[in-house]
Scaffold this motif. Structure first.
Motif, PDB file in Angstrom:
ATOM      1  N   TYR A 141      24.607  41.435  70.825  1.00 56.31           N
ATOM      2  CA  TYR A 141      23.632  40.436  71.252  1.00 56.31           C
ATOM      3  C   TYR A 141      24.030  39.018  70.839  1.00 56.31           C
ATOM      4  N   ASN A 142      25.092  38.888  70.069  1.00 58.98           N
ATOM      5  CA  ASN A 142      25.626  37.555  69.799  1.00 58.98           C
ATOM      6  C   ASN A 142      26.356  36.995  71.015  1.00 58.98           C
ATOM      7  N   HIS A 143      26.653  37.880  71.972  1.00 58.50           N
ATOM      8  CA  HIS A 143      27.425  37.482  73.149  1.00 58.50           C
ATOM      9  C   HIS A 143      26.661  37.690  74.460  1.00 58.50           C
ATOM     10  N   PHE A 144      25.816  38.716  74.517  1.00 58.25           N
ATOM     11  CA  PHE A 144      25.031  39.008  75.716  1.00 58.25           C
ATOM     12  C   PHE A 144      23.604  39.352  75.310  1.00 58.25           C
ATOM     13  N   ARG A 145      22.647  38.916  76.116  1.00 57.22           N
ATOM     14  CA  ARG A 145      21.245  39.184  75.779  1.00 57.22           C
ATOM     15  C   ARG A 145      20.837  40.619  76.057  1.00 57.22           C
ATOM     16  N   ASN A 146      21.456  41.247  77.047  1.00 57.07           N
ATOM     17  CA  ASN A 146      21.048  42.596  77.412  1.00 57.07           C
ATOM     18  C   ASN A 146      22.137  43.251  78.263  1.00 57.07           C
ATOM     19  N   LYS A 147      21.885  44.500  78.634  1.00 56.53           N
ATOM     20  CA  LYS A 147      22.844  45.269  79.436  1.00 56.53           C
ATOM     21  C   LYS A 147      23.092  44.616  80.789  1.00 56.53           C
ATOM     22  N   ASP A 148      22.038  44.072  81.411  1.00 52.17           N
ATOM     23  CA  ASP A 148      22.203  43.461  82.732  1.00 52.17           C
ATOM     24  C   ASP A 148      23.193  42.306  82.690  1.00 52.17           C
ATOM     25  N   GLU A 149      23.163  41.519  81.623  1.00 56.24           N
ATOM     26  CA  GLU A 149      24.119  40.415  81.495  1.00 56.24           C
ATOM     27  C   GLU A 149      25.541  40.942  81.365  1.00 56.24           C
ATOM     28  N   ILE A 150      25.703  42.050  80.673  1.00 56.35           N
ATOM     29  CA  ILE A 150      27.037  42.646  80.542  1.00 56.35           C
ATOM     30  C   ILE A 150      27.547  43.111  81.898  1.00 56.35           C
ATOM     31  N   LEU A 151      26.683  43.778  82.662  1.00 53.74           N
ATOM     32  CA  LEU A 151      27.096  44.259  83.983  1.00 53.74           C
ATOM     33  C   LEU A 151      27.384  43.090  84.923  1.00 53.74           C
ATOM     34  N   ASP A 152      26.624  42.013  84.796  1.00 53.54           N
ATOM     35  CA  ASP A 152      26.917  40.820  85.599  1.00 53.54           C
ATOM     36  C   ASP A 152      28.312  40.292  85.274  1.00 53.54           C
ATOM     37  N   ALA A 153      28.657  40.298  83.987  1.00 48.29           N
ATOM     38  CA  ALA A 153      29.977  39.811  83.580  1.00 48.29           C
ATOM     39  C   ALA A 153      31.077  40.738  84.088  1.00 48.29           C
ATOM     40  N   VAL A 154      30.818  42.047  84.082  1.00 48.87           N
ATOM     41  CA  VAL A 154      31.789  43.004  84.630  1.00 48.87           C
ATOM     42  C   VAL A 154      31.999  42.733  86.123  1.00 48.87           C
ATOM     43  N   ALA A 155      30.893  42.550  86.849  1.00 46.74           N
ATOM     44  CA  ALA A 155      30.990  42.267  88.278  1.00 46.74           C
ATOM     45  C   ALA A 155      31.723  40.959  88.530  1.00 46.74           C
ATOM     46  N   ASP A 156      31.467  39.957  87.701  1.00 50.14           N
ATOM     47  CA  ASP A 156      32.110  38.665  87.920  1.00 50.14           C
ATOM     48  C   ASP A 156      33.603  38.739  87.640  1.00 50.14           C
ATOM     49  N   ALA A 157      34.003  39.612  86.726  1.00 52.04           N
ATOM     50  CA  ALA A 157      35.427  39.791  86.475  1.00 52.04           C
ATOM     51  C   ALA A 157      36.127  40.353  87.707  1.00 52.04           C
ATOM     52  N   VAL A 158      35.422  41.181  88.464  1.00 48.15           N
ATOM     53  CA  VAL A 158      35.979  41.697  89.719  1.00 48.15           C
ATOM     54  C   VAL A 158      36.068  40.573  90.748  1.00 48.15           C
ATOM     55  N   SER A 159      35.012  39.759  90.863  1.00 50.42           N
ATOM     56  CA  SER A 159      35.030  38.631  91.803  1.00 50.42           C
ATOM     57  C   SER A 159      36.179  37.677  91.505  1.00 50.42           C
ATOM     58  N   ALA A 160      36.501  37.536  90.228  1.00 52.82           N
ATOM     59  CA  ALA A 160      37.564  36.606  89.832  1.00 52.82           C
ATOM     60  C   ALA A 160      38.938  37.060  90.325  1.00 52.82           C
ATOM     61  N   LYS A 161      39.064  38.331  90.712  1.00 52.74           N
ATOM     62  CA  LYS A 161      40.336  38.848  91.215  1.00 52.74           C
ATOM     63  C   LYS A 161      40.565  38.521  92.689  1.00 52.74           C
ATOM     64  N   VAL A 162      39.536  38.048  93.369  1.00 46.18           N
ATOM     65  CA  VAL A 162      39.639  37.791  94.809  1.00 46.18           C
ATOM     66  C   VAL A 162      40.449  36.521  95.057  1.00 46.18           C
ATOM     67  N   ASP A 163      41.417  36.610  95.924  1.00 43.20           N
ATOM     68  CA  ASP A 163      42.259  35.464  96.278  1.00 43.20           C
ATOM     69  C   ASP A 163      41.461  34.473  97.124  1.00 43.20           C
ATOM     70  N   LEU A 164      41.427  33.212  96.697  1.00 46.24           N
ATOM     71  CA  LEU A 164      40.736  32.157  97.442  1.00 46.24           C
ATOM     72  C   LEU A 164      41.698  31.073  97.918  1.00 46.24           C
ATOM     73  N   SER A 165      42.983  31.290  97.736  1.00 45.65           N
ATOM     74  CA  SER A 165      43.948  30.233  98.052  1.00 45.65           C
ATOM     75  C   SER A 165      43.927  29.845  99.519  1.00 45.65           C
ATOM     76  N   MET A 166      43.550  30.769 100.399  1.00 42.70           N
ATOM     77  CA  MET A 166      43.539  30.481 101.839  1.00 42.70           C
ATOM     78  C   MET A 166      42.455  29.466 102.218  1.00 42.70           C
ATOM     79  N   PHE A 167      41.514  29.216 101.314  1.00 42.02           N
ATOM     80  CA  PHE A 167      40.450  28.269 101.601  1.00 42.02           C
ATOM     81  C   PHE A 167      40.721  26.877 101.029  1.00 42.02           C
TER      82      PHE A 167
END
Length: 228
Positions: free
Chosen positions: A50-76
């Motif tokens: 809890y020093n880093h995340f308030r709850n489980k939902d915040e952790i899952l959001d961070a996991v999902a965002d790590a996946v989004s960060a893998k998406v190539d955006l250079s074409m835009f």
């Protein structure tokens, strides 16, 4: 001079928590993640998370965002020479590849970007590129939504895996056109990727047919400022 001993385990960080949670999600699904389970995996006390995340939902959001960060955006990028259609195609392929690598997190991503920085960068890049290409803002918003529906939907499950590999399950008396259905599962990758590419090209063909009309309307009609 007495030196302080180094801790046996690396200090807890957001990155370590997200890494452990991602591994759990990939291996066992979203329901496997709990603060107690993560603490045990990381060898720390539960409250330290809890020093880093308030709850489980915040952790899952961070996991999902790590996946989004893998998406190539250079074409835009404004400096990229690809036209809007090619850019959408190449981005969609990259986006789906990231999702199919981490299929259990797709339901979180399907809810939309929320406050997740990497996901918001994806939405911003797509919308900005479509507007620069001449699409009216309202239509650019719809294109972003359409692409998200299509890509996340394609990653939520496998058509080919929906059929069992037992030939007797598809009695020709009941299912006269499913005589080869029991062979689909072993060709899953070929079928699912082919279906995605077929759908993507059909979708882009449809948008291309609307493009000139949409651009002309945006130049002659009332100004719209709709954003994503």
């Amino acid at each position: 001079m007495c030196r302080m001993a180094r801790p046996r385990k690396p200090l807890l960080s957001r990155e370590r928590i997200v890494g452990a949670a991602s591994a759990l999600v990939d291996a066992e699904g979203l329901d496997a993640v709990s603060t107690r389970r993560l603490a045990a995996e990381l060898g720390v006390s539960g409250p330290s998370l809890y020093n880093h995340f308030r709850n489980k939902d915040e952790i899952l959001d961070a996991v999902a965002d790590a996946v989004s960060a893998k998406v190539d955006l250079s074409m835009f990028d404004a400096s990229d020479s690809r036209d809007w259609r090619t850019a959408l195609h190449d981005w969609a392929v990259s986006y789906r590849a990231a999702l199919t690598e981490h299929p259990h997190v797709v339901p979180v991503l399907a809810r939309g970007p929320g406050r997740r920085p990497a996901a918001l960068r994806v939405a911003d890049a797509v919308f900005g590129a479509m507007v620069r290409a001449g699409w009216p803002p309202a239509q650019a918003t719809r294109i972003g939504a359409l692409m998200r529906y299509f890509i996340t939907g394609s990653a939520l499950g496998s058509f080919a895996r929906g059929f069992v590999d037992d030939e007797s399950a598809y009695d020709p008396c009941d299912y006269p056109h499913l005589g080869q259905a029991h062979l689909l599962a072993e060709r899953r990758e070929e079928i699912d990727e082919g279906a995605f590419e077929t759908g993507l090209r059909a979708l882009l063909d449809g948008l291309a047919a609307q493009y000139e009309t949409a651009v002309r309307a945006s130049r002659t009609g009332p100004s719209r400022t709709d954003g994503p």
